[in-house]
Design a protein around this motif. Sequence first.
Motif, PDB file in Angstrom:
ATOM      1  N   THR A  40      97.173   5.068  67.307  1.00 60.83           N
ATOM      2  CA  THR A  40      96.243   6.089  67.775  1.00 60.83           C
ATOM      3  C   THR A  40      96.950   6.939  68.822  1.00 60.83           C
ATOM      4  OG1 THR A  40      95.364   4.608  69.464  1.00 60.83           O
ATOM      5  CG2 THR A  40      94.173   4.713  67.363  1.00 60.83           C
ATOM      6  N   PRO A  41      96.635   8.189  68.880  1.00 53.78           N
ATOM      7  CA  PRO A  41      95.696   8.891  68.034  1.00 53.78           C
ATOM      8  C   PRO A  41      96.259   9.097  66.624  1.00 53.78           C
ATOM      9  CG  PRO A  41      96.827  10.453  69.441  1.00 53.78           C
ATOM     10  CD  PRO A  41      97.299   9.077  69.835  1.00 53.78           C
ATOM     11  N   GLU A  42      95.382   9.340  65.684  1.00 52.26           N
ATOM     12  CA  GLU A  42      95.832   9.568  64.312  1.00 52.26           C
ATOM     13  C   GLU A  42      96.806  10.744  64.299  1.00 52.26           C
ATOM     14  OE1 GLU A  42      93.951  10.647  59.979  1.00 52.26           O
ATOM     15  OE2 GLU A  42      92.750   9.482  61.382  1.00 52.26           O
ATOM     16  N   GLY A  43      97.900  10.564  63.556  1.00 47.15           N
ATOM     17  CA  GLY A  43      98.926  11.601  63.505  1.00 47.15           C
ATOM     18  C   GLY A  43      99.794  11.642  64.750  1.00 47.15           C
ATOM     19  N   ALA A  44      99.852  10.534  65.484  1.00 47.08           N
ATOM     20  CA  ALA A  44     100.662  10.481  66.699  1.00 47.08           C
ATOM     21  C   ALA A  44     102.105  10.841  66.393  1.00 47.08           C
ATOM     22  CB  ALA A  44     100.593   9.076  67.313  1.00 47.08           C
ATOM     23  N   GLU A  45     102.727  11.506  67.336  1.00 47.22           N
ATOM     24  CA  GLU A  45     104.118  11.924  67.183  1.00 47.22           C
ATOM     25  C   GLU A  45     105.038  10.707  67.165  1.00 47.22           C
ATOM     26  OE1 GLU A  45     107.311  14.753  69.498  1.00 47.22           O
ATOM     27  OE2 GLU A  45     105.181  15.094  69.790  1.00 47.22           O
ATOM     28  N   LEU A  46     106.079  10.809  66.375  1.00 44.47           N
ATOM     29  CA  LEU A  46     107.074   9.740  66.306  1.00 44.47           C
ATOM     30  C   LEU A  46     107.962   9.761  67.539  1.00 44.47           C
ATOM     31  CD1 LEU A  46     108.404  10.082  62.646  1.00 44.47           C
ATOM     32  CD2 LEU A  46     106.784   8.410  63.523  1.00 44.47           C
ATOM     33  N   LEU A  47     108.338   8.579  67.983  1.00 43.89           N
ATOM     34  CA  LEU A  47     109.398   8.434  68.969  1.00 43.89           C
ATOM     35  C   LEU A  47     110.609   7.930  68.204  1.00 43.89           C
ATOM     36  CD1 LEU A  47     107.442   6.604  71.808  1.00 43.89           C
ATOM     37  CD2 LEU A  47     107.936   9.046  71.627  1.00 43.89           C
ATOM     38  N   GLU A  48     111.783   8.468  68.500  1.00 45.18           N
ATOM     39  CA  GLU A  48     112.995   8.076  67.785  1.00 45.18           C
ATOM     40  C   GLU A  48     114.146   7.858  68.751  1.00 45.18           C
ATOM     41  OE1 GLU A  48     112.684  11.714  64.750  1.00 45.18           O
ATOM     42  OE2 GLU A  48     114.331  10.350  64.351  1.00 45.18           O
ATOM     43  N   GLY A  49     115.064   7.038  68.322  1.00 40.43           N
ATOM     44  CA  GLY A  49     116.263   6.851  69.104  1.00 40.43           C
ATOM     45  C   GLY A  49     117.092   5.706  68.558  1.00 40.43           C
ATOM     46  N   PRO A  50     118.327   5.604  69.010  1.00 39.44           N
ATOM     47  CA  PRO A  50     119.201   4.556  68.492  1.00 39.44           C
ATOM     48  C   PRO A  50     118.877   3.167  69.042  1.00 39.44           C
ATOM     49  CG  PRO A  50     120.352   5.866  70.127  1.00 39.44           C
ATOM     50  CD  PRO A  50     119.020   6.524  69.900  1.00 39.44           C
ATOM     51  N   ASP A  51     118.105   3.066  70.132  1.00 41.53           N
ATOM     52  CA  ASP A  51     117.880   1.757  70.745  1.00 41.53           C
ATOM     53  C   ASP A  51     116.463   1.554  71.263  1.00 41.53           C
ATOM     54  OD1 ASP A  51     120.411   0.395  70.529  1.00 41.53           O
ATOM     55  OD2 ASP A  51     121.207   1.943  71.842  1.00 41.53           O
ATOM     56  N   LEU A  52     115.460   2.034  70.561  1.00 38.65           N
ATOM     57  CA  LEU A  52     114.090   1.845  71.029  1.00 38.65           C
ATOM     58  C   LEU A  52     113.635   0.396  70.912  1.00 38.65           C
ATOM     59  CD1 LEU A  52     112.301   5.017  69.609  1.00 38.65           C
ATOM     60  CD2 LEU A  52     113.184   4.626  71.910  1.00 38.65           C
ATOM     61  N   VAL A  53     114.183  -0.334  69.974  1.00 32.21           N
ATOM     62  CA  VAL A  53     113.837  -1.747  69.774  1.00 32.21           C
ATOM     63  C   VAL A  53     115.137  -2.552  69.658  1.00 32.21           C
ATOM     64  CG1 VAL A  53     111.523  -1.431  68.830  1.00 32.21           C
ATOM     65  CG2 VAL A  53     113.469  -1.238  67.309  1.00 32.21           C
ATOM     66  N   PRO A  54     115.872  -2.693  70.767  1.00 33.69           N
ATOM     67  CA  PRO A  54     117.220  -3.270  70.706  1.00 33.69           C
ATOM     68  C   PRO A  54     117.279  -4.682  70.142  1.00 33.69           C
ATOM     69  CG  PRO A  54     116.505  -3.002  72.987  1.00 33.69           C
ATOM     70  CD  PRO A  54     115.491  -2.327  72.128  1.00 33.69           C
ATOM     71  N   GLY A  55     116.342  -5.545  70.483  1.00 30.05           N
ATOM     72  CA  GLY A  55     116.367  -6.914  69.968  1.00 30.05           C
ATOM     73  C   GLY A  55     116.213  -6.960  68.465  1.00 30.05           C
ATOM     74  N   LEU A  56     115.297  -6.163  67.936  1.00 30.44           N
ATOM     75  CA  LEU A  56     115.088  -6.111  66.492  1.00 30.44           C
ATOM     76  C   LEU A  56     116.303  -5.508  65.800  1.00 30.44           C
ATOM     77  CD1 LEU A  56     113.203  -6.634  64.113  1.00 30.44           C
ATOM     78  CD2 LEU A  56     112.099  -4.434  64.593  1.00 30.44           C
ATOM     79  N   LEU A  57     116.879  -4.476  66.372  1.00 32.63           N
ATOM     80  CA  LEU A  57     118.080  -3.865  65.799  1.00 32.63           C
ATOM     81  C   LEU A  57     119.243  -4.856  65.783  1.00 32.63           C
ATOM     82  CD1 LEU A  57     117.694  -0.416  67.516  1.00 32.63           C
ATOM     83  CD2 LEU A  57     117.812  -0.737  65.032  1.00 32.63           C
ATOM     84  N   ASP A  58     119.405  -5.611  66.863  1.00 33.05           N
ATOM     85  CA  ASP A  58     120.474  -6.602  66.916  1.00 33.05           C
ATOM     86  C   ASP A  58     120.274  -7.689  65.863  1.00 33.05           C
ATOM     87  OD1 ASP A  58     121.642  -5.237  69.030  1.00 33.05           O
ATOM     88  OD2 ASP A  58     120.857  -6.610  70.567  1.00 33.05           O
ATOM     89  N   SER A  59     119.039  -8.183  65.735  1.00 33.39           N
ATOM     90  CA  SER A  59     118.750  -9.214  64.722  1.00 33.39           C
ATOM     91  C   SER A  59     119.019  -8.687  63.326  1.00 33.39           C
ATOM     92  CB  SER A  59     117.293  -9.674  64.824  1.00 33.39           C
ATOM     93  OG  SER A  59     117.062 -10.330  66.023  1.00 33.39           O
ATOM     94  N   LEU A  60     118.620  -7.454  63.076  1.00 33.80           N
ATOM     95  CA  LEU A  60     118.819  -6.849  61.762  1.00 33.80           C
ATOM     96  C   LEU A  60     120.314  -6.673  61.479  1.00 33.80           C
ATOM     97  CD1 LEU A  60     116.956  -5.870  59.520  1.00 33.80           C
ATOM     98  CD2 LEU A  60     117.036  -3.593  60.553  1.00 33.80           C
ATOM     99  N   HIS A  61     121.067  -6.208  62.461  1.00 32.06           N
ATOM    100  CA  HIS A  61     122.511  -6.031  62.264  1.00 32.06           C
ATOM    101  C   HIS A  61     123.188  -7.367  61.986  1.00 32.06           C
ATOM    102  CE1 HIS A  61     126.732  -5.031  63.190  1.00 32.06           C
ATOM    103  NE2 HIS A  61     126.408  -3.951  62.500  1.00 32.06           N
ATOM    104  N   GLY A  62     122.675  -8.428  62.571  1.00 28.92           N
ATOM    105  CA  GLY A  62     123.234  -9.765  62.331  1.00 28.92           C
ATOM    106  C   GLY A  62     123.164 -10.189  60.868  1.00 28.92           C
ATOM    107  N   THR A  63     122.282  -9.585  60.086  1.00 25.29           N
ATOM    108  CA  THR A  63     122.193  -9.923  58.652  1.00 25.29           C
ATOM    109  C   THR A  63     123.326  -9.289  57.864  1.00 25.29           C
ATOM    110  OG1 THR A  63     120.792  -8.017  58.016  1.00 25.29           O
ATOM    111  CG2 THR A  63     119.663 -10.014  58.808  1.00 25.29           C
ATOM    112  N   LEU A  64     124.023  -8.340  58.467  1.00 27.30           N
ATOM    113  CA  LEU A  64     125.081  -7.596  57.768  1.00 27.30           C
ATOM    114  C   LEU A  64     126.482  -8.127  58.078  1.00 27.30           C
ATOM    115  CD1 LEU A  64     123.648  -4.050  58.362  1.00 27.30           C
ATOM    116  CD2 LEU A  64     123.803  -5.207  56.150  1.00 27.30           C
ATOM    117  N   THR A  65     126.596  -9.051  59.013  1.00 27.00           N
ATOM    118  CA  THR A  65     127.925  -9.521  59.401  1.00 27.00           C
ATOM    119  C   THR A  65     128.229 -10.894  58.839  1.00 27.00           C
ATOM    120  OG1 THR A  65     127.007 -10.371  61.470  1.00 27.00           O
ATOM    121  CG2 THR A  65     127.982  -8.178  61.519  1.00 27.00           C
TER     122      THR A  65
END
Length: 180
Positions: free
Chosen positions: A155-180
């Motif tokens: 909410t609100p409906e149609g909320a603007e996206l937030l973007e960036g290379p490290d908004l969720v660093p722990g999740l990104l690190d865990s995901l990258h660990g699947t590729l190594t």
Amino acid sequence: MSVDPPLDELHPTTPLREVALEVEAHVGEDGWDQPARLYALVPTVDLIAREPALAEQLGVDGEDDHGSLTSVEQDLPQDRDLEELLGAIEWPDAVTGCAVVVERVMLPPGAEEDLPTDPTALIEAVVAHPERREVRLVAAVLRDGGRHSIVRARTPEGAELLEGPDLVPGLLDSLHGTLT
């Protein structure tokens, strides 16, 4: 009067960003209250070379798609914790990257200080917190270390996206660990 620059100026368009935005839009079409969704990211030209019939379905000709990525959704068992699943995944070499989409509840900075440590009480406190925000998180990574993340508030409906290379660093690190 200050005018914010368009997202494309803040976050240059890259194949990883484009596929992350496509995944977020695709999942968004199905609404909210969804389980986690996992995607393999493969070079579009490689996918078309292996499966030429997919070119028309994907709306690509293969010639202008060098560097672009295509997401391929994976089946996830719904009875296992996402972090546990990510710890057990190993992608084949043909997979250039991967992306995951999850829904979470976020609290404002500083709210964690007053939260109980008991897991049951913690869940109750987060759900009852007046400043909680339900969000959809997209984390996408490449073998070469490229990262992009997206956060969309419910909410609100149609909320603007937030973007960036490290908004969720722990999740990104865990995901990258699947590729190594």
